[in-house]
Design a protein around this motif. Structure first.
Motif, PDB file in Angstrom:
ATOM      1  N   ARG A   5     -27.479  -5.668   1.053  1.00  0.00           N
ATOM      2  CA  ARG A   5     -25.998  -5.716   0.310  1.00  0.00           C
ATOM      3  C   ARG A   5     -26.137  -5.416  -1.346  1.00  0.00           C
ATOM      4  O   ARG A   5     -27.192  -5.876  -1.564  1.00  0.00           O
ATOM      5  CB  ARG A   5     -25.134  -6.324   0.369  1.00  0.00           C
ATOM      6  CG  ARG A   5     -24.483  -6.767   1.965  1.00  0.00           C
ATOM      7  CD  ARG A   5     -23.118  -7.571   2.312  1.00  0.00           C
ATOM      8  NE  ARG A   5     -22.541  -7.822   1.062  1.00  0.00           N
ATOM      9  CZ  ARG A   5     -22.039  -9.425   0.615  1.00  0.00           C
ATOM     10  NH1 ARG A   5     -22.270 -10.034   2.082  1.00  0.00           N
ATOM     11  NH2 ARG A   5     -21.441  -9.471   0.170  1.00  0.00           N
ATOM     12  N   ASN A  17     -20.842  -4.491  -3.653  1.00  0.00           N
ATOM     13  CA  ASN A  17     -20.327  -3.365  -2.552  1.00  0.00           C
ATOM     14  C   ASN A  17     -19.862  -4.720  -1.031  1.00  0.00           C
ATOM     15  O   ASN A  17     -21.548  -5.122  -0.644  1.00  0.00           O
ATOM     16  CB  ASN A  17     -21.601  -2.826  -2.720  1.00  0.00           C
ATOM     17  CG  ASN A  17     -21.281  -2.021  -1.453  1.00  0.00           C
ATOM     18  OD1 ASN A  17     -20.495  -1.698  -0.653  1.00  0.00           O
ATOM     19  ND2 ASN A  17     -21.780  -0.880  -1.476  1.00  0.00           N
ATOM     20  N   GLU A  18     -19.300  -4.592  -0.439  1.00  0.00           N
ATOM     21  CA  GLU A  18     -19.249  -5.128   0.675  1.00  0.00           C
ATOM     22  C   GLU A  18     -20.432  -4.335   1.981  1.00  0.00           C
ATOM     23  O   GLU A  18     -20.652  -4.937   3.249  1.00  0.00           O
ATOM     24  CB  GLU A  18     -17.899  -5.062   0.820  1.00  0.00           C
ATOM     25  CG  GLU A  18     -17.383  -6.726  -0.097  1.00  0.00           C
ATOM     26  CD  GLU A  18     -17.721  -7.643  -0.485  1.00  0.00           C
ATOM     27  OE1 GLU A  18     -18.249  -8.159   1.349  1.00  0.00           O
ATOM     28  OE2 GLU A  18     -17.751  -7.843  -0.958  1.00  0.00           O
ATOM     29  N   GLU A  19     -20.693  -3.510   1.503  1.00  0.00           N
ATOM     30  CA  GLU A  19     -20.676  -2.498   3.203  1.00  0.00           C
ATOM     31  C   GLU A  19     -22.534  -3.231   2.596  1.00  0.00           C
ATOM     32  O   GLU A  19     -22.963  -2.987   2.521  1.00  0.00           O
ATOM     33  CB  GLU A  19     -21.053  -1.089   2.112  1.00  0.00           C
ATOM     34  CG  GLU A  19     -21.963   0.016   3.831  1.00  0.00           C
ATOM     35  CD  GLU A  19     -21.289   1.062   3.318  1.00  0.00           C
ATOM     36  OE1 GLU A  19     -21.754   2.625   3.632  1.00  0.00           O
ATOM     37  OE2 GLU A  19     -20.570   1.727   2.808  1.00  0.00           O
ATOM     38  N   CYS A  20     -22.870  -2.853   3.942  1.00  0.00           N
ATOM     39  CA  CYS A  20     -24.287  -3.336   4.448  1.00  0.00           C
ATOM     40  C   CYS A  20     -25.473  -2.327   4.585  1.00  0.00           C
ATOM     41  O   CYS A  20     -24.549  -1.309   5.396  1.00  0.00           O
ATOM     42  CB  CYS A  20     -24.526  -3.970   5.687  1.00  0.00           C
ATOM     43  SG  CYS A  20     -23.981  -5.868   4.983  1.00  0.00           S
ATOM     44  N   TYR A  21     -26.990  -2.397   4.113  1.00  0.00           N
ATOM     45  CA  TYR A  21     -27.954  -1.132   4.223  1.00  0.00           C
ATOM     46  C   TYR A  21     -28.487  -1.630   4.766  1.00  0.00           C
ATOM     47  O   TYR A  21     -29.351  -2.683   4.526  1.00  0.00           O
ATOM     48  CB  TYR A  21     -28.176  -0.557   3.004  1.00  0.00           C
ATOM     49  CG  TYR A  21     -26.645  -0.303   2.049  1.00  0.00           C
ATOM     50  CD1 TYR A  21     -26.110   1.054   2.607  1.00  0.00           C
ATOM     51  CD2 TYR A  21     -25.957  -0.967   0.814  1.00  0.00           C
ATOM     52  CE1 TYR A  21     -25.167   1.608   1.881  1.00  0.00           C
ATOM     53  CE2 TYR A  21     -24.687  -0.627   0.587  1.00  0.00           C
ATOM     54  CZ  TYR A  21     -24.497   0.845   0.584  1.00  0.00           C
ATOM     55  OH  TYR A  21     -23.458   1.336   0.538  1.00  0.00           O
TER      56      TYR A  21
END
Length: 79
Positions: A5, A17-21
């Motif tokens: 993240r 940013n709570e979204e994971c990549y």
């Protein structure tokens, strides 16, 4: 593949940013952090001496493991 993240630090404050990549490896995640830092810098450099804009790389648990940043330095040179 590894999951990361990002947390952004800039003139307006800090944003996580709570979204994971997912990236092939840590080097690929750092390359993306550098690219994003360039975009943030395009919106404006740090406003004062010793201020930093940065992109922090977090593991999936939210612990910071690396930081890519730009720090404004003003050096006065004698003639």
């Amino acid at each position: 593949m590894s999951i990361y993240r990002f947390r952004f630090k800039h003139q307006d404050g800090e944003v996580a940013n709570e979204e994971c990549y997912e990236f092939v490896d840590l080097a690929a995640a750092l390359d993306e952090a550098k690219r994003v830092l360039g975009e943030i810098a395009g919106d404006g450099l740090p406003s004062g001496p010793d201020e930093t804009i940065a992109v922090e790389l977090l593991n999936v648990g939210g612990t910071a493991i690396a930081r890519v940043g730009l720090t404004l330095a003003i050096d006065f040179l004698s003639a």
